[in-house]
Design a protein around this motif. Structure first.
Motif, mmCIF file in Angstrom:
data_model
loop_
_atom_site.group_PDB
_atom_site.id
_atom_site.type_symbol
_atom_site.label_atom_id
_atom_site.label_comp_id
_atom_site.label_asym_id
_atom_site.label_seq_id
_atom_site.Cartn_x
_atom_site.Cartn_y
_atom_site.Cartn_z
ATOM 1 N N LYS A 111 1.220 -0.784 0.227
ATOM 2 C CA LYS A 111 0.074 -0.072 0.135
ATOM 3 C C LYS A 111 0.983 1.304 0.403
ATOM 4 C CE LYS A 111 -3.205 -2.159 -0.036
ATOM 5 N NZ LYS A 111 -3.037 -3.362 -0.833
ATOM 6 N N LYS A 112 2.525 1.006 0.408
ATOM 7 C CA LYS A 112 3.245 2.250 0.225
ATOM 8 C C LYS A 112 3.280 2.792 -1.568
ATOM 9 C CE LYS A 112 7.136 2.615 2.299
ATOM 10 N NZ LYS A 112 8.373 2.163 2.210
ATOM 11 N N ASN A 113 2.698 2.023 -1.860
ATOM 12 C CA ASN A 113 2.492 2.165 -4.231
ATOM 13 C C ASN A 113 1.965 3.422 -4.018
ATOM 14 O OD1 ASN A 113 5.089 0.337 -4.550
ATOM 15 N ND2 ASN A 113 3.431 -0.532 -4.552
ATOM 16 N N THR A 114 1.197 4.468 -3.877
ATOM 17 C CA THR A 114 0.266 5.086 -4.525
ATOM 18 C C THR A 114 0.679 5.872 -6.163
ATOM 19 O OG1 THR A 114 1.390 6.955 -3.790
ATOM 20 C CG2 THR A 114 -0.201 5.481 -1.899
ATOM 21 N N LEU A 115 -0.449 6.811 -6.397
ATOM 22 C CA LEU A 115 0.217 7.761 -7.728
ATOM 23 C C LEU A 115 0.332 8.568 -7.597
ATOM 24 C CD1 LEU A 115 -3.883 8.260 -9.121
ATOM 25 C CD2 LEU A 115 -2.039 7.125 -10.308
ATOM 26 N N TYR A 116 0.573 9.242 -6.176
ATOM 27 C CA TYR A 116 2.212 10.339 -6.469
ATOM 28 C C TYR A 116 3.481 9.359 -6.478
ATOM 29 C CZ TYR A 116 4.077 14.216 -4.968
ATOM 30 O OH TYR A 116 4.423 15.640 -5.174
ATOM 31 N N SER A 117 3.354 8.428 -5.278
ATOM 32 C CA SER A 117 5.041 7.423 -5.229
ATOM 33 C C SER A 117 5.543 7.446 -6.675
ATOM 34 C CB SER A 117 4.751 7.051 -4.100
ATOM 35 O OG SER A 117 4.279 6.089 -4.216
ATOM 36 N N LEU A 118 4.652 7.182 -7.236
ATOM 37 C CA LEU A 118 4.724 6.346 -8.893
ATOM 38 C C LEU A 118 5.029 7.530 -9.436
ATOM 39 C CD1 LEU A 118 4.654 4.282 -10.750
ATOM 40 C CD2 LEU A 118 2.480 4.783 -11.281
ATOM 41 N N TYR A 119 4.383 8.587 -9.232
ATOM 42 C CA TYR A 119 4.719 10.141 -10.533
ATOM 43 C C TYR A 119 6.527 10.585 -9.789
ATOM 44 C CZ TYR A 119 5.329 15.068 -11.344
ATOM 45 O OH TYR A 119 5.092 16.429 -11.352
ATOM 46 N N GLU A 120 6.651 10.301 -8.465
ATOM 47 C CA GLU A 120 7.662 11.456 -8.565
ATOM 48 C C GLU A 120 9.142 9.698 -9.037
ATOM 49 O OE1 GLU A 120 7.683 14.300 -5.315
ATOM 50 O OE2 GLU A 120 7.785 12.297 -4.648
ATOM 51 N N ALA A 121 8.657 8.886 -8.394
ATOM 52 C CA ALA A 121 9.781 8.059 -9.146
ATOM 53 C C ALA A 121 10.316 7.680 -10.433
ATOM 54 C CB ALA A 121 9.065 6.237 -8.361
ATOM 55 N N MET A 122 9.609 8.057 -11.604
ATOM 56 C CA MET A 122 9.187 8.743 -13.042
ATOM 57 C C MET A 122 9.901 9.698 -13.567
ATOM 58 S SD MET A 122 5.370 6.621 -14.677
ATOM 59 C CE MET A 122 5.834 5.996 -15.669
ATOM 60 N N ALA A 123 8.789 10.894 -12.421
ATOM 61 C CA ALA A 123 9.596 12.344 -12.632
ATOM 62 C C ALA A 123 10.761 12.225 -12.596
ATOM 63 C CB ALA A 123 8.770 13.486 -12.044
ATOM 64 N N PHE A 124 11.326 12.130 -11.436
ATOM 65 C CA PHE A 124 13.083 12.285 -10.821
ATOM 66 C C PHE A 124 13.075 10.908 -11.212
ATOM 67 C CE2 PHE A 124 9.586 15.002 -9.087
ATOM 68 C CZ PHE A 124 9.871 16.411 -9.338
ATOM 69 N N ASP A 125 12.926 9.913 -11.608
ATOM 70 C CA ASP A 125 14.409 8.685 -11.849
ATOM 71 C C ASP A 125 14.443 8.277 -10.833
ATOM 72 O OD1 ASP A 125 14.047 8.962 -14.108
ATOM 73 O OD2 ASP A 125 16.047 9.910 -14.246
ATOM 74 N N ARG A 126 13.551 8.097 -9.227
ATOM 75 C CA ARG A 126 13.852 7.738 -7.646
ATOM 76 C C ARG A 126 13.875 6.347 -7.731
ATOM 77 N NH1 ARG A 126 11.016 12.164 -4.580
ATOM 78 N NH2 ARG A 126 12.175 13.822 -5.001
ATOM 79 N N ASN A 127 13.762 5.772 -6.954
ATOM 80 C CA ASN A 127 14.184 3.487 -6.570
ATOM 81 C C ASN A 127 14.755 3.429 -7.504
ATOM 82 O OD1 ASN A 127 12.321 5.731 -5.124
ATOM 83 N ND2 ASN A 127 10.233 4.927 -5.692
ATOM 84 N N VAL A 128 16.017 3.397 -8.229
ATOM 85 C CA VAL A 128 16.502 2.562 -8.795
ATOM 86 C C VAL A 128 16.595 1.137 -8.347
ATOM 87 C CG1 VAL A 128 17.798 2.217 -10.259
ATOM 88 C CG2 VAL A 128 16.515 4.530 -10.591
ATOM 89 N N VAL A 129 16.077 0.501 -8.405
ATOM 90 C CA VAL A 129 16.678 -0.854 -8.031
ATOM 91 C C VAL A 129 18.504 -1.418 -8.213
ATOM 92 C CG1 VAL A 129 15.962 -3.372 -7.825
ATOM 93 C CG2 VAL A 129 14.394 -1.738 -7.902
ATOM 94 N N ARG A 130 19.466 -1.580 -7.557
ATOM 95 C CA ARG A 130 19.801 -2.145 -7.692
ATOM 96 C C ARG A 130 20.745 -3.024 -6.325
ATOM 97 N NH1 ARG A 130 20.882 3.437 -7.537
ATOM 98 N NH2 ARG A 130 21.438 4.056 -9.760
ATOM 99 N N LEU A 131 21.678 -4.189 -7.209
ATOM 100 C CA LEU A 131 21.777 -5.075 -6.716
ATOM 101 C C LEU A 131 23.298 -4.794 -6.730
ATOM 102 C CD1 LEU A 131 19.415 -7.846 -7.914
ATOM 103 C CD2 LEU A 131 19.928 -7.143 -5.166
#
Ligand code: 13P
Ligand code: SF4
Length: 305
Positions: free
Chosen positions: A266-286
């Motif tokens: 439930k942490k995933n919302t339209l707004y958190s998604l928009y921010e991740a896409m607009a500002f290249d956030r939450n990139v998964v790294r291993l």
């Protein structure tokens, strides 16, 4: 300045060439922007064959990590910051190593709900959709399996010729599904006696045994198309009830327990998604070594399922 989040997300999707993969538990507000929905297995398959420049994963971290493992050249992002499935953190590398030392002949099978470090020590990974089928195909008689003890018990019942040894032990499991009680089932069934019940294998063995069907979320999505029934009791996270109601508006779906909420999803919302896409956030790294070692068990899962 106010923005229309859905239009802006769709614009960014086009501009940055995203494919948006959405787990079945996601909130209905996210439905209009997703390309594909599915269970862990279905989404892994889609991640493996995407040609998009970026994958946006609306789900939890182990799912996004699996997408990166299967598509290592693609930029994978998550729709919110650190939506970690607590169960995925229950099986540590050191614990797996201890089990391997104690049972050197056993195959190491991890539920896909693990972090990449645990996958890297595995012979094969499984999801709730294919665990029994894959384990029945292995040569080894002893199977080290974790972290979900309820799924381990489900597989043990379906594949009695194998000895399933749960790692880290009986406490391994999902806090959402472990809240489900027989009393919940009895209450809903009393209200809707004709409803067909479907239970996720992360729920207790008592509930698995009481239910008409034990299914992954992908299986739950297929069942209403496969049987002639009008009403269903849904024994999994509450978002699945929304998903099914959306897919089958002419049928009725009742949650087993309305408190079955996965707060990480439930942490995933339209707004958190928009921010991740607009500002290249939450990139998964291993770590590259972990990624490489986790690839074979995931690919083997796809081959065997
Ligand atoms: P599915 O693979 O059935 O979608 O399950 C994922 C999950 O996290 C269940 O809680
Ligand atoms: Fe993890 Fe349970 Fe949430 Fe699934 S429902 S992502 S297993 S915490």
């Amino acid at each position: 300045m106010s923005i229309d989040l859905v239009s802006e997300i769709l614009r960014l999707k086009e501009e940055k060439d995203y494919v948006i993969l959405c787990h079945n538990y996601s909130s209905p507000t996210l439905y209009p922007i997703a390309d594909y929905f599915g269970d862990s297995l279905g989404l892994s398959k889609l991640a493996a064959k995407t040609s998009a420049s970026r994958i946006m994963f609306i789900g939890v971290t182990f799912m996004a990590e699996t997408a990166l493992i299967l598509s290592p050249e693609t930029m994978v992002q998550q729709a919110s910051s650190s939506p970690h499935c607590p169960m995925a953190a229950q099986l540590k590398q050191e614990q797996i190593k201890e089990f391997i030392e104690k049972y050197p002949e056993a195959a190491v099978v991890t539920y896909v709900n693990t972090r990449a470090e645990a996958k890297a020590l595995s012979d094969v990974c499984v999801t709730s959709a294919n665990a029994d089928r894959i384990i029945s195909q292995l040569d080894e008689q002893q199977i080290l399996f974790g972290p979900d003890a309820n799924l381990a018990a489900y597989v043990q019942k379906r594949v009695p010729e194998k000895e399933i040894i749960p790692m880290p032990g009986p406490r391994g499991g999902c806090y959402v599904h472990r809240q489900f009680k027989l009393e919940h089932f009895e209450q809903v069934k009393a209200q809707h006696p004709d409803a067909i019940s479907m239970m996720h294998p992360e729920a207790s063995t008592v509930l698995q045994d009481t239910s008409d069907y034990v299914l992954s979320t992908g299986g739950m999505e297929r069942l209403p198309t496969e049987i002639d029934a009008q009403e269903f009791i849904v024994g999994t996270e509450i978002g699945m009830v929304d998903r099914l109601a959306h897919l089958f508006p002419d049928k009725n779906f009742y949650p087993l327990f309305t408190g079955g909420i996965c707060y990480q999803q439930k942490k995933n919302t339209l707004y958190s998604l928009y921010e991740a896409m607009a500002f290249d956030r939450n990139v998964v790294r291993l770590d590259p070594d972990i990624l490489l070692r986790a690839t074979a068990p995931i690919e083997r899962m796809l081959e065997l399922s």
